[in-house]
Design an enzyme around this catalytic site. Sequence first.
Site, mmCIF file in Angstrom:
data_model
loop_
_atom_site.group_PDB
_atom_site.id
_atom_site.type_symbol
_atom_site.label_atom_id
_atom_site.label_comp_id
_atom_site.label_asym_id
_atom_site.label_seq_id
_atom_site.Cartn_x
_atom_site.Cartn_y
_atom_site.Cartn_z
ATOM 1 N N ILE A 123 -2.991 3.752 -12.856
ATOM 2 C CA ILE A 123 -2.764 2.360 -13.226
ATOM 3 C C ILE A 123 -1.360 1.988 -12.780
ATOM 4 O O ILE A 123 -0.403 2.726 -13.044
ATOM 5 C CB ILE A 123 -2.924 2.138 -14.738
ATOM 6 C CG1 ILE A 123 -4.355 2.466 -15.171
ATOM 7 C CG2 ILE A 123 -2.577 0.708 -15.122
ATOM 8 C CD1 ILE A 123 -4.587 2.350 -16.678
ATOM 9 N N CYS A 124 -1.244 0.881 -12.087
ATOM 10 C CA CYS A 124 0.048 0.358 -11.657
ATOM 11 C C CYS A 124 0.775 1.387 -10.774
ATOM 12 O O CYS A 124 0.186 1.940 -9.849
ATOM 13 C CB CYS A 124 0.859 -0.046 -12.879
ATOM 14 S SG CYS A 124 2.305 -1.067 -12.536
ATOM 15 N N THR A 125 2.029 1.674 -11.072
ATOM 16 C CA THR A 125 2.807 2.576 -10.227
ATOM 17 C C THR A 125 2.511 4.047 -10.502
ATOM 18 O O THR A 125 3.170 4.924 -9.943
ATOM 19 C CB THR A 125 4.315 2.316 -10.406
ATOM 20 O OG1 THR A 125 4.649 2.428 -11.787
ATOM 21 C CG2 THR A 125 4.684 0.934 -9.892
ATOM 22 N N THR A 143 -1.171 -0.438 -5.497
ATOM 23 C CA THR A 143 -0.247 -0.305 -6.615
ATOM 24 C C THR A 143 0.278 -1.698 -6.917
ATOM 25 O O THR A 143 -0.160 -2.677 -6.298
ATOM 26 C CB THR A 143 0.895 0.681 -6.280
ATOM 27 O OG1 THR A 143 1.652 0.935 -7.470
ATOM 28 C CG2 THR A 143 1.815 0.135 -5.198
ATOM 29 N N ALA A 176 -3.673 -2.037 -9.639
ATOM 30 C CA ALA A 176 -2.401 -2.743 -9.561
ATOM 31 C C ALA A 176 -1.751 -2.773 -10.948
ATOM 32 O O ALA A 176 -1.887 -1.835 -11.721
ATOM 33 C CB ALA A 176 -2.623 -4.143 -8.999
#
Length: 338
Positions: A123-125, A143, A176
């Site tokens: 999830i995300c970074t 990302t 993202a």
Amino acid sequence: MSSEAELRRDRPHRVAVLVRPGVMPLELGLVHQLFGSARRQSGPGVGSPLYDVVTCATEPGRLPTDADFPIHVPHGPEVIDDAETVLVPASGEPGQPETGGPLGPALAAALARVRPGTRIASICTGAFVLAAAGLLDGRRITTHWRSADAFRLRFPHIALDPDVLFTDGGDVLTSAGEAAGIDLCLHLIRRDHGAAVAADVARRTVVPPYREGGQAQYVPQPVPDAAGTSTAPARAWALERLDRPVSLSQLAEHASMSVRTFTRRFRAETGCSPGRWLTQQRVERARVLLEETDRPVDTVAGDVGFGTSASLRAHFRDVLGVSPGVYRATFRGGMPHD
């Protein structure tokens, strides 16, 4: 779809959430909330949980978050050994892979415990962690859009698409920013247990049941031509008549806009074109009908506005990679009939 079918077992599917110092509480909470809300819809054990979500770290105990409170992590990395899905959320603490830090021996050892064939997602970074571990080589990933340049500098050999909500590479998925983690979790639930279960989870948590992974991450706020103008009423109108032809001019007329203004506003509000959005909604409606009814594929095609079974099959294969019959057999049982 056979790999997803194998995940449907009598016991709950174990999801191990691997957290690090500086974990973002929202990302950790949404994983537990969404997977924890998934319940068996019918048959033996109706109402029982479909997932067992456990939180782990390289060492159990007190862990700082990026907020002003810590969390207690009850498990060490050993729970990864028998996990069927491993999820890596982001961290906001300096020294993490997101901020240019190394993977580190403890984190590398934890990820080395992931068994071959285990599904892993970020999830995300959190994608920086998977990339640093060599798990994203040769894959198309995403990302957070604000970290795209930093990711490209560190991992120029990995194909990054910063313009989508999530990517699905089968056994490796990336998403993202925080809200896109919701879309990723719902997508995984839909893959494992079908649209009806995912829709029930979305209702319980009051979030949109479906946003396609290819939808834009960042959509600038539109500047209205007049106060209160929006394409939302036209979209609601279209959803009530998916079984009938819906033209761009009809949508624009229903919104009291010119076709050009409507198209621009629609893309600004949804991140995709009206035609693509209609196809997404029709495929989603077809999924529900295939799961919840015994209507023939030809009838379902007409019910959702695709007209012919050939058109439904083409769109189904394009979006899901399987035929309607195989999809129904997976989530309702029996042999596929197309």
